[in-house]
Design a protein around this motif. Structure first.
Motif, PDB file in Angstrom:
ATOM      1  N   GLU A 108       0.801  -1.219   0.000  1.00  0.00           N
ATOM      2  CA  GLU A 108       0.000   0.000   0.000  1.00  0.00           C
ATOM      3  C   GLU A 108       0.837   1.274   0.000  1.00  0.00           C
ATOM      4  O   GLU A 108       0.296   2.362  -0.177  1.00  0.00           O
ATOM      5  CB  GLU A 108      -0.930   0.002   1.225  1.00  0.00           C
ATOM      6  N   THR A 301      -4.571  -7.297  -3.246  1.00  0.00           N
ATOM      7  CA  THR A 301      -5.141  -5.996  -2.894  1.00  0.00           C
ATOM      8  C   THR A 301      -6.435  -6.128  -2.108  1.00  0.00           C
ATOM      9  O   THR A 301      -6.547  -5.657  -0.978  1.00  0.00           O
ATOM     10  CB  THR A 301      -5.393  -5.163  -4.161  1.00  0.00           C
ATOM     11  N   TRP A 427      -8.730   2.117  -0.798  1.00  0.00           N
ATOM     12  CA  TRP A 427      -7.855   1.165  -1.487  1.00  0.00           C
ATOM     13  C   TRP A 427      -8.678   0.085  -2.169  1.00  0.00           C
ATOM     14  O   TRP A 427      -8.451  -0.278  -3.320  1.00  0.00           O
ATOM     15  CB  TRP A 427      -6.894   0.561  -0.471  1.00  0.00           C
ATOM     16  N   SER A 431     -10.899  -0.858  -6.595  1.00  0.00           N
ATOM     17  CA  SER A 431     -10.832  -2.102  -7.362  1.00  0.00           C
ATOM     18  C   SER A 431     -12.176  -2.496  -7.964  1.00  0.00           C
ATOM     19  O   SER A 431     -12.241  -3.416  -8.785  1.00  0.00           O
ATOM     20  CB  SER A 431     -10.313  -3.242  -6.478  1.00  0.00           C
TER      21      SER A 431
END
Length: 619
Positions: A108, A301, A427, A431
């Motif tokens: 990250e 991720t 984060w 996605s």
């Protein structure tokens, strides 16, 4: 650990509220850690790597929440370069366990994620042996930094609609690349805005007046001498984003940019000197790098971010006390409230389901990749594509919602960046769109599923055009894809649990989590089960009762279960979810580090001082 702000002399090393949660777990935590790691040997390797990382001052995450976007970017570049130097010094290989675990600890906060995770693998998968030998050593040593320029302003998931062109000129023996209009400008590639000097550009290949579809080309975009932009190239950063401030997402325009013929990645398709096009194998192979990237997104991720959020929220919930369950008693831990358990514990079970599924998906991905590279056999690629597309959609969608549940479950402190939860949310939520927007991914998985297929066929037979019929059934198709992927996840969880018959204590805790995940899935989709006649109202009542029983069982081991993810405090980088449970002390200590607390308040001098001074005479 540094002492915190209060009761320094008398405070026990671990908050008693969280220490009591770790007393007498019903399973050996170390064995569960080994299961999640894939074996005791892998656990030892991971911990050794993480120790090296944690002892290295360059990798320190301290104060990262207080850095400006530019400072975040520069810190990420520094760490990426330092990791490469450390890797060479220690003899770690790119595909070795040590690098996998180093990236687990640092992902990250590292630059060059697209360079390492997409640019290099694309050349490795689609390039000839000669191209790999030329480009990969340079890329691995950071002598060149590359990006993957696929997405355009006007096109993302629909790759056949990409407008960038690469036209072969037989006279110069060059490909001429163009982004012919505004909608064809490459937009979003990571590492492009400030770092990259090369790009793998996805473009429509034209030879002898014919279009041969999307192909990949290596294009130099900046000078290796002074990093200046090359002629015909316009490149820059796309500006502020929701997060990912350490990633320099960029834009790229190409105007009559010439590249040599050997810069087309040509393992499976070639252009000869006279412009003839030679294809070797299926067109599908050109999509392998995207499928591989999708699988990595899930395992590297989405799943780690979600599991970290669960760790933080569960730990916080046994330290935070609020209101009284019984009069005369002290305030209760908020995890003792059934509503908090119902928020968090199904998320924890889901994180385990996703972890085991990502491991299985990676194994299948490796199998398909080996078949393609050794035998040229891409027969399993469509199945991998469909499975990875559906799982990418369901894991990112569910994890985004799950991290947000964890954040809200921590109340006001979950809103603070210092909790670590907002960063994890942004984060994972990103996605949902990159490397395939989720609804499109669901539809990729859903092609011709039975019920939707019947409706589709009926519409076609009634004279409705195919594209209209497909659009008319897309809602059912997407729902069917989600249901199918949920089934796959439950099936994989059950198989994992059944494979632990020689580890009864571990099997027991995995069975609890598996049952909780499966039953929560039924309750979350109760309408569909009732509508399709798979369950009655009374049966759903039983499911609800079973879920509540499971919540009580998982609650007893909740902290120990989260400890099995074995994230260090430095990896979590949270003020409210540390192992020792000292939430309030750490929040206060970290807040003191805010640069604004040490700076002059210019707004006071400019706009407020005169008003305040007027009040002085009136009070």
């Amino acid at each position: 650990m540094e002492p915190l702000v209060s009761n320094r002399g008398s405070r026990p090393p671990v908050n008693p509220d969280i220490a009591s949660e770790r007393e007498a777990p019903t399973f050996p935590i170390e064995k569960l850690i080994n299961l999640l790691d894939g074996g005791a040997a892998r656990t030892r390797t991971r911990r050794a790597v993480e120790h090296l990382i944690s002892c290295d001052a360059v990798f320190n995450k301290e104060n990262i929440y207080f850095l400006t976007p530019t400072e975040q970017y520069e810190a990420a570049v520094k760490k990426a370069v330092h990791l490469r130097q450390k890797m060479k010094k220690l003899g770690w290989t790119d595909d070795g366990l040590e690098m996998q675990f180093a990236l687990r600890a640092l992902t990250e906060n590292l630059a060059f994620g697209v360079h390492n995770g997409v640019f290099i693998p694309t050349i490795t998968e689609l390039g000839t042996d000669a191209q790999i030998a030329k480009w990969i050593p340079l890329a691995k040593d950071y002598q060149i930094i590359g990006t993957y320029a696929q997405t355009e302003l006007g096109h993302g998931t629909h790759l056949r609609g990409l407008e960038t062109t690469a036209t072969f000129d037989t006279f110069s023996q060059d490909f001429i690349l163009n982004t012919p209009k505004t909608s064809s400008i490459k937009w979003w590639p990571g590492d492009l805005g400030r770092s990259a000097n090369h790009a793998v550009v996805l473009a429509q290949l034209y030879t002898q007046g014919m279009c041969h579809g999307m192909h990949a080309f290596i294009v130099q975009i900046r000078s290796l001498v002074d990093h200046s932009v090359l002629p015909g190239v316009k490149v820059g950063d796309i500006g502020p984003k929701m997060a990912f401030e350490h990633v320099d997402n960029g834009y790229l325009m190409l105007q009559n940019v010439h590249i040599p013929r050997e810069n087309m990645l040509s393992r499976y398709s070639q252009v000869t000197s006279d412009g003839s096009y030679i294809k070797q194998g299926s067109d599908r192979i050109n999509y392998i790098s995207m499928v591989l990237t999708r699988v990595r997104i899930i395992s590297k991720t989405i799943v780690p971010a979600f599991s970290k959020a669960c760790v933080i929220a569960v730990r916080y919930s046994v330290v935070r006390r609020q209101s009284k369950l019984n009069a005369g008693e002290m305030e209760a831990k908020i995890l003792d409230y059934l509503t908090q358990q119902q928020k968090l514990l199904p998320q924890l079970a889901t994180a385990f389901a996703f972890h085991f599924m990502s491991s299985s998906l990676e194994a299948f991905c490796n199998q398909v990749n080996v078949q393609i590279k050794t035998k040229g056999d891409a027969s399993l690629l469509p199945e991998l594509h469909a499975l990875s597309a559906g799982l990418k959609a369901i894991t990112s969608e569910t994890s985004s919602a799950g991290v947000e549940v964890c954040r809200r479950a921590c109340g006001g402190h979950g809103y603070s960046m210092l909790s670590g939860l907002p960063s994890l949310y942004t984060w994972v939520v990103a996605s949902c769109t990159y490397e395939g927007e989720n609804t499109v991914m669901q539809l990729q998985t859903a092609r011709l599923i039975k019920d939707a297929g019947i409706k589709l066929q009926s519409l076609l037979q009634s004279g409705v055009e195919q594209y209209i019929a497909w659009n008319s059934t897309s809602v059912q198709l997407a729902k069917a894809a989600v249901a199918h992927c949920h089934y796959i996840l439950v099936k994989n969880f059950v198989e994992t649990m059944e494979g632990l018959k020689f580890e009864p204590e571990i099997q027991q805790v995995i069975k609890m989590l598996c049952d909780l995940y499966a039953l929560t899935g039924i309750l979350d989709n109760a309408g569909d089960f009732l509508y399709d006649g798979f369950m009655t109202g009374k049966q759903l009542d039983l499911v609800t009762a079973c879920q509540l029983d499971l919540l009580a069982l998982v609650r007893k081991n909740a902290v120990s279960i989260t400890d099995a993810f074995d994230y260090s405090d430095k990896q979590l980088n949270t003020a409210i979810g540390n192992y020792d449970g000292y939430v309030y002390e750490r929040l206060y200590e970290w807040a003191q580090k805010a640069p604004t607390n040490a700076k002059v308040n210019h707004a006071y001098e400019k706009y407020l001082k005169s008003h305040f001074q007027l009040a002085q005479s009136k009070l």
